[in-house]
Design a protein around this motif. Structure first.
Motif, PDB file in Angstrom:
ATOM      1  N   ILE A   1       0.861  -1.183   0.000  1.00  0.00           N
ATOM      2  CA  ILE A   1       0.000   0.000   0.000  1.00  0.00           C
ATOM      3  C   ILE A   1       0.895   1.230   0.000  1.00  0.00           C
ATOM      4  CG2 ILE A   1      -1.871   1.216   1.180  1.00  0.00           C
ATOM      5  CD1 ILE A   1      -2.491  -1.421   2.635  1.00  0.00           C
ATOM      6  N   HIS A   2       0.685   2.096  -0.966  1.00  0.00           N
ATOM      7  CA  HIS A   2       1.495   3.311  -1.060  1.00  0.00           C
ATOM      8  C   HIS A   2       0.616   4.519  -0.800  1.00  0.00           C
ATOM      9  CE1 HIS A   2       3.829   6.596  -2.901  1.00  0.00           C
ATOM     10  NE2 HIS A   2       4.879   5.876  -2.538  1.00  0.00           N
ATOM     11  N   GLY A   3       1.051   5.394   0.079  1.00  0.00           N
ATOM     12  CA  GLY A   3       0.278   6.596   0.371  1.00  0.00           C
ATOM     13  C   GLY A   3       0.979   7.451   1.404  1.00  0.00           C
ATOM     14  N   GLU A   4       0.592   8.723   1.467  1.00  0.00           N
ATOM     15  CA  GLU A   4       1.196   9.638   2.416  1.00  0.00           C
ATOM     16  C   GLU A   4       0.830   9.252   3.850  1.00  0.00           C
ATOM     17  OE1 GLU A   4       0.058  13.622   1.473  1.00  0.00           O
ATOM     18  OE2 GLU A   4       0.822  13.518  -0.584  1.00  0.00           O
ATOM     19  N   THR A   5       1.605   9.783   4.786  1.00  0.00           N
ATOM     20  CA  THR A   5       1.323   9.549   6.196  1.00  0.00           C
ATOM     21  C   THR A   5      -0.064  10.078   6.544  1.00  0.00           C
ATOM     22  OG1 THR A   5       3.653   9.675   6.784  1.00  0.00           O
ATOM     23  CG2 THR A   5       2.067  10.074   8.543  1.00  0.00           C
ATOM     24  N   GLY A   6      -0.835   9.262   7.258  1.00  0.00           N
ATOM     25  CA  GLY A   6      -2.145   9.700   7.729  1.00  0.00           C
ATOM     26  C   GLY A   6      -3.291   9.459   6.779  1.00  0.00           C
ATOM     27  N   THR A   7      -3.044   8.802   5.636  1.00  0.00           N
ATOM     28  CA  THR A   7      -4.117   8.584   4.668  1.00  0.00           C
ATOM     29  C   THR A   7      -5.013   7.401   5.031  1.00  0.00           C
ATOM     30  OG1 THR A   7      -2.488   7.397   3.330  1.00  0.00           O
ATOM     31  CG2 THR A   7      -3.007   9.643   2.672  1.00  0.00           C
ATOM     32  N   GLY A   8      -4.576   6.567   5.957  1.00  0.00           N
ATOM     33  CA  GLY A   8      -5.405   5.437   6.371  1.00  0.00           C
ATOM     34  C   GLY A   8      -4.916   4.107   5.851  1.00  0.00           C
ATOM     35  N   LYS A   9      -3.597   3.969   5.697  1.00  0.00           N
ATOM     36  CA  LYS A   9      -3.045   2.725   5.160  1.00  0.00           C
ATOM     37  C   LYS A   9      -3.349   1.540   6.078  1.00  0.00           C
ATOM     38  CE  LYS A   9       1.192   4.441   4.681  1.00  0.00           C
ATOM     39  NZ  LYS A   9       1.009   5.889   4.932  1.00  0.00           N
ATOM     40  N   GLU A  10      -3.313   1.786   7.387  1.00  0.00           N
ATOM     41  CA  GLU A  10      -3.600   0.683   8.310  1.00  0.00           C
ATOM     42  C   GLU A  10      -5.061   0.248   8.234  1.00  0.00           C
ATOM     43  OE1 GLU A  10      -2.844  -0.559  12.992  1.00  0.00           O
ATOM     44  OE2 GLU A  10      -1.974   1.286  12.169  1.00  0.00           O
ATOM     45  N   LEU A  11      -5.954   1.198   7.984  1.00  0.00           N
ATOM     46  CA  LEU A  11      -7.362   0.841   7.800  1.00  0.00           C
ATOM     47  C   LEU A  11      -7.547  -0.052   6.575  1.00  0.00           C
ATOM     48  CD1 LEU A  11      -9.528   4.014   8.543  1.00  0.00           C
ATOM     49  CD2 LEU A  11      -9.612   1.806   9.681  1.00  0.00           C
ATOM     50  N   ILE A  12      -6.858   0.271   5.498  1.00  0.00           N
ATOM     51  CA  ILE A  12      -6.960  -0.545   4.284  1.00  0.00           C
ATOM     52  C   ILE A  12      -6.400  -1.941   4.546  1.00  0.00           C
ATOM     53  CG2 ILE A  12      -6.181  -0.791   1.904  1.00  0.00           C
ATOM     54  CD1 ILE A  12      -8.324   1.327   2.308  1.00  0.00           C
TER      55      ILE A  12
END
Length: 586
Positions: free
Chosen positions: A284-295
């Protein structure tokens, strides 16, 4: 909570700090942006109000232009209401004129005032929330660079005016105290390990007479200022024992209740549904705080492994020497403090899923060990002599460009990130868009966070003023969903009405402050940084922010701005030229 504090302990620790032993009375004015200390010389009168010609000016709409006068005479202090709209109150009773004693709480509008024998030099160093968060972000960057711990403490009790001077007087020079809400303060304690920080936090809680306390640690509980604030709020709700080591959840909205309004996020969720059933690794690639752990949690809960455990670790928040032990465990006697066998995350998640957040921060040695486990599905604990079979699905996440890192030479071990490990991890790649690219989700997310914050704080705020919502829609949210969540949670706590207004939002949201001054992304531990140049840039940004704010409050009038900044007009003019501020106010 930090733990129960006995009455004997509270009595022993509650003491006047050395800074409160001077004889001249000073007025401490507690407002949204922090604390203003105003000395009251004998025989003098100090007028507090919203605008000049008040002696102590606080830009708060609850104050009248000249709200109240404090006079020191004959060793006593008296307050007089100046026919204000919202009145002057002493210890809960509205007054026209009244004596004020040490420890009395005076309310003038929404501003609290208390009398202390504090000189300006010995005044408690307390920051408003926005300035405190900026200082916390700076400290987290230093901690990343030098591998140091930072503790964040939250204390909640009576009105902050009653106990923050005691807490401030007990802090070290490097510590920092910030006002979070009327009854809540945050304390930053740099370079204290968890046990020492917990002991110190309990001492401060006793000094404050706090009813609740929480503790969050960098790097264990969060790798950015926003993560630490979320973690400390979670710890103050759930309680915190001395031995607690588990990371607090980053978000309180469960994956099944995710707010999805944009086409970009619907596409991500469609792909999540497709890949959840497969055994493939996901990156999963994304900025800090975008919700990667939720995904990652959504993938796990939609997979055949959902009945087993999901275990998570932030690879950038664990020192390189400890990562292998955290992932793969260790045997008793493997090192000095290993008094028992401990299973790592991979064994704990057998049959389930391991989520490796910020996988790009793994050391080269840890990358090699992880690659071997992925290839062989076997691990060996540190200090062990036998291999252990493990069956886990790995989901990794990063805000960095791992492909580019594979081409970066880094020391004797080769590239910064192993290409063979990348090929193992990126069987499926999900790109998570930042919040600024899905603005249609800002309002529903804010409403969801408001509902959650009401339940947590016992408030009944029913929504947002249209102006406040417009400001949130326009903000760039560099910290993404986590930053929005923290902003809404605090706004609910400090809101004076049943609607969150403009003034309840952080300054950077209200004023559209340049987000470059307030980075919230984690800095790699091995980043090459010119420390002196960074300090110079931060100082310049800080000076610019203060001068721009003074000019804004003064409507662009340089004479008035210089008076507010307590500097000569010539100095202000020079600074504006040096910092290239002049053109902003033409």
């Amino acid at each position: 909570m930090l733990g129960t504090v006995s009455e004997d302990e509270r009595t022993t620790l509650r003491r006047d700090p050395p800074s409160t032993r001077a004889h001249q009375p000073s007025l401490l004015l507690y407002h949204r942006e922090g604390v203003k200390v105003v000395p009251i010389p004998a025989g003098a009168a100090i007028v507090v109000g919203r605008t000049w010609p008040s002696d102590a000016v606080i830009d708060d709409r609850s104050l009248s232009r000249q709200h109240a006068r404090f006079t020191a005479k004959g060793g006593a202090v008296e307050v007089e209401d100046l026919e204000s709209t919202n009145g002057t109150w002493v210890n809960g009773e509205r007054v026209t004129r009244s004596p004020v004693a040490l420890g009395d709480v005076v309310r003038i509008g929404d501003v609290a005032a208390s009398l202390h024998t504090v000189t300006p030099r010995g005044a408690p160093d307390m920051s408003g929330h926005d300035r405190f968060i900026t200082a916390l972000e700076d400290e987290v960057r230093r901690a990343h660079t030098f591998g140091r711990p930072v503790a964040l403490v939250m204390l909640r009790g009576r009105h902050v005016s009653e106990w923050t001077p005691r807490v401030a007087g007990a802090l070290r020079t490097a510590d920092r105290l910030g006002i979070y809400a009327d009854d809540t303060a945050l304390v930053m304690l740099p370079e204290l390990a968890r046990d020492a920080a917990l002991a110190r936090a309990r001492e401060l809680a006793a000094l404050a007479g706090a009813t609740h306390g929480g503790l969050a640690m960098f790097p264990d509980d969060g790798a950015s200022a926003d993560e630490l604030v979320s973690a400390v709020r979670a710890s103050i709700k759930t309680g915190l024992a001395a031995e607690a080591q588990a990371r607090a959840p980053r978000f309180s909205i469960a994956p099944s209740n995710m707010v999805v309004r944009s086409a970009l996020m619907r596409a991500v969720l469609d792909e999540v549904a497709r890949v959840a059933q497969s055994p493939l690794c996901v990156l999963i690639h994304g900025e800090t705080g975008t919700g990667k752990e939720l995904i990652a949690r959504a993938i796990h809960e939609g997979s055949p492994r959902r009945a087993a455990a999901l275990r998570s670790i932030n690879c950038g928040a664990i020192p390189a020497t400890l990562v292998e032990g955290a992932l793969f465990g260790h045997e008793r006697g493997a090192f000095t403090s290993a008094d028992r066998m401990t299973k790592g995350l991979f064994e704990q998640a057998h049959g389930g899923t391991v989520f490796l957040d910020e996988v790009g921060e793994l050391s080269h040695v840890a990358q090699a060990a992880l690659l071997r486990v992925l290839e062989t599905k076997k691990l060996m604990r540190i200090g062990g002599d036998r291999e252990i079979d493990v069956d886990v699905r790995v989901i990794a996440a990063t805000h960095r460009d791992l492909e580019a890192m594979c081409d970066e030479p880094r020391g004797e071990h080769g590239a910064a990130f192993r290409r063979d490990l990348l090929y193992r991890l990126n069987a499926v790649v999900l790109d998570l868009p930042p919040l600024r690219e899905r603005p249609e989700e800002i309002e529903p997310l804010a409403i969801a966070f408001l509902t959650d914050a009401n339940a947590q704080s016992g408030r009944s705020v029913r929504g947002f003023h249209p102006g406040a919502m417009e400001l949130m829609r326009r903000h760039r949210w560099p910290g993404n969903v986590r930053e929005l969540k923290n902003a809404v949670e605090r706004a609910v706590v400090i809101a004076r009405s049943d609607l969150v207004g403009d003034a309840d939002l952080p300054a950077r949201v209200r004023e559209g402050a340049p987000t470059a001054h307030h980075p919230t992304t984690s800095v790699p531990r091995d980043a090459s940084v010119d420390f002196k140049e960074r300090i110079k840039q931060q100082t310049r940004a800080y000076e610019t922010e203060i001068i721009v704010e003074a000019l804004r409050q003064a409507g662009g009038n340089q004479t008035e701005a210089a008076r507010r900044l307590q500097m000569p007009v010539r100095t202000l003019t020079h600074k504006m030229k040096e910092l290239d501020i002049k053109k902003t106010f033409r």
